[in-house]
Design a protein around this motif. Sequence first.
Motif, PDB file in Angstrom:
ATOM      1  N   GLN A   1      20.809  44.350 -60.013  1.00 58.76           N
ATOM      2  CA  GLN A   1      21.142  45.504 -60.850  1.00 58.76           C
ATOM      3  C   GLN A   1      22.637  45.406 -61.169  1.00 58.76           C
ATOM      4  O   GLN A   1      23.446  45.299 -60.254  1.00 58.76           O
ATOM      5  CB  GLN A   1      20.875  46.835 -60.129  1.00 58.76           C
ATOM      6  CG  GLN A   1      19.427  47.091 -59.824  1.00 58.76           C
ATOM      7  CD  GLN A   1      18.986  46.498 -58.500  1.00 58.76           C
ATOM      8  OE1 GLN A   1      19.796  46.150 -57.657  1.00 58.76           O
ATOM      9  NE2 GLN A   1      17.691  46.380 -58.323  1.00 58.76           N
TER      10      GLN A   1
ATOM     11  N   VAL B   1      14.622  57.488 -66.107  1.00 60.99           N
ATOM     12  CA  VAL B   1      15.766  58.224 -65.568  1.00 60.99           C
ATOM     13  C   VAL B   1      15.507  59.726 -65.731  1.00 60.99           C
ATOM     14  O   VAL B   1      15.151  60.180 -66.816  1.00 60.99           O
ATOM     15  CB  VAL B   1      17.063  57.811 -66.308  1.00 60.99           C
ATOM     16  CG1 VAL B   1      18.232  58.699 -65.913  1.00 60.99           C
ATOM     17  CG2 VAL B   1      17.382  56.347 -66.037  1.00 60.99           C
TER      18      VAL B   1
ATOM     19  N   PHE C   1      20.066  52.425 -53.507  1.00 59.45           N
ATOM     20  CA  PHE C   1      18.996  51.504 -53.883  1.00 59.45           C
ATOM     21  C   PHE C   1      19.572  50.142 -54.272  1.00 59.45           C
ATOM     22  O   PHE C   1      19.056  49.095 -53.862  1.00 59.45           O
ATOM     23  CB  PHE C   1      18.172  52.086 -55.033  1.00 59.45           C
ATOM     24  CG  PHE C   1      17.197  51.118 -55.623  1.00 59.45           C
ATOM     25  CD1 PHE C   1      16.016  50.807 -54.954  1.00 59.45           C
ATOM     26  CD2 PHE C   1      17.444  50.504 -56.844  1.00 59.45           C
ATOM     27  CE1 PHE C   1      15.111  49.900 -55.488  1.00 59.45           C
ATOM     28  CE2 PHE C   1      16.545  49.601 -57.389  1.00 59.45           C
ATOM     29  CZ  PHE C   1      15.375  49.300 -56.711  1.00 59.45           C
ATOM     30  N   VAL C   2      20.632  50.138 -55.065  1.00 55.13           N
ATOM     31  CA  VAL C   2      21.270  48.885 -55.474  1.00 55.13           C
ATOM     32  C   VAL C   2      21.738  48.107 -54.245  1.00 55.13           C
ATOM     33  O   VAL C   2      21.507  46.901 -54.138  1.00 55.13           O
ATOM     34  CB  VAL C   2      22.454  49.163 -56.433  1.00 55.13           C
ATOM     35  CG1 VAL C   2      23.312  47.926 -56.638  1.00 55.13           C
ATOM     36  CG2 VAL C   2      21.943  49.697 -57.764  1.00 55.13           C
TER      37      VAL C   2
ATOM     38  N   ARG D   1      21.686  58.136 -54.898  1.00 54.10           N
ATOM     39  CA  ARG D   1      20.418  57.459 -54.573  1.00 54.10           C
ATOM     40  C   ARG D   1      20.346  56.094 -55.250  1.00 54.10           C
ATOM     41  O   ARG D   1      19.901  55.118 -54.654  1.00 54.10           O
ATOM     42  CB  ARG D   1      19.224  58.325 -54.992  1.00 54.10           C
ATOM     43  CG  ARG D   1      18.847  59.359 -53.963  1.00 54.10           C
ATOM     44  CD  ARG D   1      17.520  60.045 -54.293  1.00 54.10           C
ATOM     45  NE  ARG D   1      17.605  60.914 -55.453  1.00 54.10           N
ATOM     46  CZ  ARG D   1      18.102  62.151 -55.428  1.00 54.10           C
ATOM     47  NH1 ARG D   1      18.577  62.656 -54.311  1.00 54.10           N
ATOM     48  NH2 ARG D   1      18.136  62.878 -56.523  1.00 54.10           N
ATOM     49  N   TRP D   2      20.769  56.032 -56.508  1.00 52.98           N
ATOM     50  CA  TRP D   2      20.753  54.769 -57.233  1.00 52.98           C
ATOM     51  C   TRP D   2      21.668  53.742 -56.566  1.00 52.98           C
ATOM     52  O   TRP D   2      21.281  52.600 -56.352  1.00 52.98           O
ATOM     53  CB  TRP D   2      21.163  54.982 -58.694  1.00 52.98           C
ATOM     54  CG  TRP D   2      21.400  53.685 -59.425  1.00 52.98           C
ATOM     55  CD1 TRP D   2      22.590  53.184 -59.831  1.00 52.98           C
ATOM     56  CD2 TRP D   2      20.413  52.720 -59.805  1.00 52.98           C
ATOM     57  NE1 TRP D   2      22.409  51.967 -60.446  1.00 52.98           N
ATOM     58  CE2 TRP D   2      21.083  51.668 -60.441  1.00 52.98           C
ATOM     59  CE3 TRP D   2      19.031  52.655 -59.659  1.00 52.98           C
ATOM     60  CZ2 TRP D   2      20.410  50.541 -60.944  1.00 52.98           C
ATOM     61  CZ3 TRP D   2      18.362  51.538 -60.165  1.00 52.98           C
ATOM     62  CH2 TRP D   2      19.056  50.506 -60.789  1.00 52.98           C
TER      63      TRP D   2
ATOM     64  N   ASP E   1      19.134  45.616 -65.372  1.00 54.34           N
ATOM     65  CA  ASP E   1      18.551  45.085 -64.137  1.00 54.34           C
ATOM     66  C   ASP E   1      17.411  44.127 -64.399  1.00 54.34           C
ATOM     67  O   ASP E   1      16.802  44.116 -65.470  1.00 54.34           O
ATOM     68  CB  ASP E   1      18.117  46.210 -63.198  1.00 54.34           C
ATOM     69  CG  ASP E   1      16.924  47.002 -63.702  1.00 54.34           C
ATOM     70  OD1 ASP E   1      16.857  47.304 -64.898  1.00 54.34           O
ATOM     71  OD2 ASP E   1      16.063  47.333 -62.879  1.00 54.34           O
TER      72      ASP E   1
ATOM     73  N   TYR F   1      20.470  64.535 -64.776  1.00 53.31           N
ATOM     74  CA  TYR F   1      20.830  63.480 -63.833  1.00 53.31           C
ATOM     75  C   TYR F   1      22.068  63.961 -63.089  1.00 53.31           C
ATOM     76  O   TYR F   1      23.083  64.288 -63.708  1.00 53.31           O
ATOM     77  CB  TYR F   1      21.124  62.174 -64.570  1.00 53.31           C
ATOM     78  CG  TYR F   1      21.219  60.976 -63.673  1.00 53.31           C
ATOM     79  CD1 TYR F   1      20.087  60.241 -63.346  1.00 53.31           C
ATOM     80  CD2 TYR F   1      22.437  60.575 -63.138  1.00 53.31           C
ATOM     81  CE1 TYR F   1      20.159  59.133 -62.525  1.00 53.31           C
ATOM     82  CE2 TYR F   1      22.526  59.467 -62.316  1.00 53.31           C
ATOM     83  CZ  TYR F   1      21.380  58.748 -62.008  1.00 53.31           C
ATOM     84  OH  TYR F   1      21.463  57.653 -61.176  1.00 53.31           O
TER      85      TYR F   1
ATOM     86  N   ASP G   1      21.570  62.004 -57.709  1.00 48.97           N
ATOM     87  CA  ASP G   1      20.757  60.929 -58.288  1.00 48.97           C
ATOM     88  C   ASP G   1      21.567  59.630 -58.326  1.00 48.97           C
ATOM     89  O   ASP G   1      21.047  58.548 -58.017  1.00 48.97           O
ATOM     90  CB  ASP G   1      20.296  61.284 -59.703  1.00 48.97           C
ATOM     91  CG  ASP G   1      19.304  62.425 -59.727  1.00 48.97           C
ATOM     92  OD1 ASP G   1      18.397  62.455 -58.871  1.00 48.97           O
ATOM     93  OD2 ASP G   1      19.431  63.290 -60.622  1.00 48.97           O
ATOM     94  N   ALA G   2      22.830  59.730 -58.702  1.00 50.92           N
ATOM     95  CA  ALA G   2      23.703  58.553 -58.736  1.00 50.92           C
ATOM     96  C   ALA G   2      23.866  57.972 -57.336  1.00 50.92           C
ATOM     97  O   ALA G   2      23.830  56.747 -57.159  1.00 50.92           O
ATOM     98  CB  ALA G   2      25.063  58.907 -59.338  1.00 50.92           C
TER      99      ALA G   2
END
Length: 153
Positions: A67, A39, A54-55, A50-51, A81, A43, A47-48
Amino acid sequence: MPEPSVERTLPLLTRFRAGDRDALAGLLNDPSIAGFTSVPHPYTREDADRWLRFVNQTTRKYGETRQFAIRCGEELAGGFDFRHLRPAQKGEIGYWLGSRFRGRGIMTEVVGGACGYARERWSLERIEALVYPHNQASIRVLEKNGFDKEGLL
């Protein structure tokens, strides 16, 4: 024998929600997490975002959640995850916990429950976790859940 605490909140694994963005950014903007994981620090909310994308992509790709958000009550406390899954063979786990939730046994419970789920869901023979040697708290969590140290990378 002591009575169980009525204030005890058991951790719960749920899906991440779009509304978790600010809580993710707040919890993960912690240099101690960056020191033990991939990570980034600082942050950010981006970034959150993007996460969370991704999830959603991973969930669509596999047709299931891999995740998970760790919640204490309704409050986001961390993440867990499953990675590199090969059903009927092996998988890897990864996890993090916000600093104010540490030291309560939350991650020990999460890892135990999640590993039981993974063995049943994907018939895993082996579950692996990669941990930095200086992350003694995470090593203890794994040991309490029956993991054995096999070596250093």
